[in-house]
Design an enzyme around this catalytic site. Structure first.
Site, mmCIF file in Angstrom:
data_model
loop_
_atom_site.group_PDB
_atom_site.id
_atom_site.type_symbol
_atom_site.label_atom_id
_atom_site.label_comp_id
_atom_site.label_asym_id
_atom_site.label_seq_id
_atom_site.Cartn_x
_atom_site.Cartn_y
_atom_site.Cartn_z
ATOM 1 N N ARG A 113 0.871 -1.182 0.000
ATOM 2 C CA ARG A 113 0.000 0.000 0.000
ATOM 3 C C ARG A 113 0.903 1.225 0.000
ATOM 4 O O ARG A 113 2.116 1.102 0.116
ATOM 5 C CB ARG A 113 -1.017 -0.008 1.157
ATOM 6 C CG ARG A 113 -0.635 -0.655 2.430
ATOM 7 C CD ARG A 113 0.484 0.001 3.178
ATOM 8 N NE ARG A 113 0.290 1.431 3.333
ATOM 9 C CZ ARG A 113 1.227 2.309 3.605
ATOM 10 N NH1 ARG A 113 2.494 1.909 3.737
ATOM 11 N NH2 ARG A 113 0.966 3.583 3.743
ATOM 12 N N GLY A 114 0.263 2.406 -0.100
ATOM 13 C CA GLY A 114 1.055 3.625 -0.256
ATOM 14 C C GLY A 114 1.140 3.926 -1.748
ATOM 15 O O GLY A 114 1.491 3.036 -2.541
ATOM 16 N N ARG A 129 -7.466 -0.255 -6.743
ATOM 17 C CA ARG A 129 -7.693 0.821 -5.770
ATOM 18 C C ARG A 129 -7.856 2.137 -6.538
ATOM 19 O O ARG A 129 -7.014 2.460 -7.380
ATOM 20 C CB ARG A 129 -6.533 0.910 -4.755
ATOM 21 C CG ARG A 129 -6.401 -0.375 -3.909
ATOM 22 C CD ARG A 129 -5.513 -0.167 -2.703
ATOM 23 N NE ARG A 129 -6.130 0.677 -1.702
ATOM 24 C CZ ARG A 129 -5.470 1.223 -0.672
ATOM 25 N NH1 ARG A 129 -4.180 1.011 -0.532
ATOM 26 N NH2 ARG A 129 -6.102 1.980 0.205
ATOM 27 N N ASP A 154 -1.973 10.791 -1.942
ATOM 28 C CA ASP A 154 -2.401 9.759 -2.886
ATOM 29 C C ASP A 154 -2.745 10.358 -4.239
ATOM 30 O O ASP A 154 -2.629 9.704 -5.275
ATOM 31 C CB ASP A 154 -3.589 8.979 -2.332
ATOM 32 C CG ASP A 154 -3.104 8.092 -1.206
ATOM 33 O OD1 ASP A 154 -3.043 8.565 -0.061
ATOM 34 O OD2 ASP A 154 -2.722 6.944 -1.492
ATOM 35 N N ASN A 206 -5.319 12.331 0.796
ATOM 36 C CA ASN A 206 -4.390 11.471 1.538
ATOM 37 C C ASN A 206 -5.218 10.677 2.549
ATOM 38 O O ASN A 206 -6.444 10.820 2.635
ATOM 39 C CB ASN A 206 -3.297 12.312 2.214
ATOM 40 C CG ASN A 206 -2.175 11.442 2.773
ATOM 41 O OD1 ASN A 206 -1.660 10.566 2.069
ATOM 42 N ND2 ASN A 206 -1.804 11.643 4.012
ATOM 43 N N LYS A 207 -4.549 9.853 3.306
ATOM 44 C CA LYS A 207 -5.201 8.965 4.275
ATOM 45 C C LYS A 207 -6.246 9.688 5.117
ATOM 46 O O LYS A 207 -6.019 10.814 5.552
ATOM 47 C CB LYS A 207 -4.121 8.348 5.162
ATOM 48 C CG LYS A 207 -4.591 7.393 6.227
ATOM 49 C CD LYS A 207 -5.485 6.290 5.699
ATOM 50 C CE LYS A 207 -4.932 5.510 4.545
ATOM 51 N NZ LYS A 207 -5.937 4.691 3.827
HETATM 52 O O1 MRU Z 1 -4.458 3.084 2.207
HETATM 53 P P1 MRU Z 1 -2.978 3.323 2.068
HETATM 54 O O2 MRU Z 1 -2.175 2.762 3.185
HETATM 55 O O3 MRU Z 1 -2.493 2.890 0.708
HETATM 56 O O4 MRU Z 1 -2.830 4.892 2.142
HETATM 57 C C1 MRU Z 1 -1.546 5.442 2.071
HETATM 58 C C2 MRU Z 1 -1.520 6.902 2.247
HETATM 59 O O5 MRU Z 1 -2.514 7.558 2.391
HETATM 60 C C3 MRU Z 1 -0.164 7.550 2.144
HETATM 61 O O6 MRU Z 1 -0.085 8.648 2.988
HETATM 62 C C4 MRU Z 1 0.057 8.010 0.702
HETATM 63 O O7 MRU Z 1 -0.164 6.954 -0.180
HETATM 64 C C5 MRU Z 1 1.404 8.561 0.490
HETATM 65 S S1 MRU Z 1 2.630 7.319 0.503
HETATM 66 C C6 MRU Z 1 4.130 7.980 0.107
#
Ligand code: MRU
Length: 346
Positions: A46-47, A89, A237, A247-248
């Site tokens: 993820r990320g 995703r 994201d 973002n998250k």
């Molecule tokens: O749901 P995730 O864990 O994929 O979400 C990740 C995030 O929101 C990160 O902050 C974002 O992808 C930046 S990663 C360099």
């Protein structure tokens, strides 16, 4: 770095299983696009940047076993793999950016023939992975100047080595500051419901010997009010052309709190996270994830059966709450529309 988030190894895609960290360090090897798609969907990886690398490698590894006899059939299988990975995703634009890069590469190298093209696609996916690490190092260098010596920085989710091919974006800036000799302390929001902060950010910073303290998501306001936080830094994201940042989930809350307490709120992201086709954050698709991520932690049920649950995985922070966006080509401040546009026009 003592671990690799993702790598091409023995003609398979190897990933560390992020669902199991920090308890277990388990690696999986994938040899089909379907397996990689599933790994992305189920958050083995993820990320945003890491998802992009996984997409490229997933396409390249799957197509290697193709038995297509004609370029038309081979191209059909390639497009099917792209389509499948594109369904995993919706929010992180790096996924679609990587698929597009592989498609453009495929078209540019059609004349090589099927067998050579398989090898070329593999090389391109590996290159994308290596590029990501050097881009993150540049983000780290560009952002390090914004982090004051002796400061305490809050981060949300995990925008570190685990969220990228290595080094990280937001955590890359922290690593860059530390490497330049500054003393930096980090508060990591635990980041409910998937706990990327508590499990992943804490794990990788501790491994690097960077001072990290985990707090629950509802503690940031208290600590800001007490003057214990000097800056907030997160990854992204998807960033719209006007600088709105997806973002998250919970990032928006951090940005609002930061403004209230006159604390700078920084976003660190590669250009591949900026979506110039989207004018503002309103049109960024927000993924809703399974309710079980909220109702349970591992096997432990927290919420009574039958109660409604929402699980939006991301939120959008409006550009006026963002102090600066740190990229590999430079740092941009308001007006974001103009500044980002300049990056893409060169
Ligand atoms: O749901 P995730 O864990 O994929 O979400 C990740 C995030 O929101 C990160 O902050 C974002 O992808 C930046 S990663 C360099």
């Amino acid at each position: 770095m003592s671990f690799k988030t993702i790598e091409w190894k023995d003609d398979k895609v190897r990933m560390i299983d992020q669902r199991l960290l920090p308890d277990q360090e388990v690696y999986h090897d994938y040899s089909t696009s379907k397996e990689v798609a599933r790994a992305i969907k189920e958050m083995v990886i993820r990320g945003a940047p890491a998802i992009g690398v996984a997409a490229a490698m997933g396409i390249a590894v799957g197509i290697r076993s193709s038995e297509a006899a004609t370029m038309d059939d081979f191209s059909g299988e390639f497009n099917e793999a792209c389509e499948m990975i594109g369904q995993t995703r919706p929010t992180a634009v790096n996924l679609f950016w990587a698929i597009k890069r592989m498609k453009i590469f495929f078209d540019a190298n059609r004349s090589a023939g099927i067998e050579s093209l398989k090898d070329l696609l593999k090389a391109e996916a590996i290159r994308l992975c290596e590029d990501d690490i050097s881009i993150n190092r540049r983000i780290g260098k560009n952002g390090a100047a914004l982090i004051k010596d002796g400061s305490t920085v809050l981060t949300h989710c995990n925008a570190g080595a685990l969220a990228t091919a290595g080094y990280g974006t937001a955590l890359g800036v922290i690593r860059g500051a530390v490497e330049s000799g500054k003393k930096v302390k980090v508060f990591a929001d635990e980041t409910r419901p998937f706990l990327q902060g508590a499990r992943l950010t804490a794990w990788e910073l501790m491994k690097d010997g960077i001072d990290v303290t985990v707090i629950t998501d509802n503690m940031a306001g208290y600590l800001m009010k007490k003057g214990e936080i000097d800056a907030a830094i997160v990854g992204a994201d998807r960033i719209a052309a006007n600088g709105d940042v997806a973002n998250k989930i919970g990032t928006y809350m951090v940005a609002v709190l930061a403004e209230r307490h006159s604390i700078p709120f920084y976003v660190a992201a590669p250009l591949s996270t900026i979506d110039m086709t989207i004018s503002d954050g309103e049109s960024i698709p927000i993924e809703e994830r399974p309710s079980r991520e909220v109702s349970h932690i591992k096997e432990c049920q927290l919420v009574p059966d039958g109660v409604g649950i929402r699980n939006p995985a991301f939120d959008v922070t409006p550009n006026d709450l963002v102090t600066a966006i740190i990229t590999e080509v430079g740092v941009v401040k308001k007006d974001y529309k103009k500044g980002l546009d300049k990056f893409f026009r060169g």
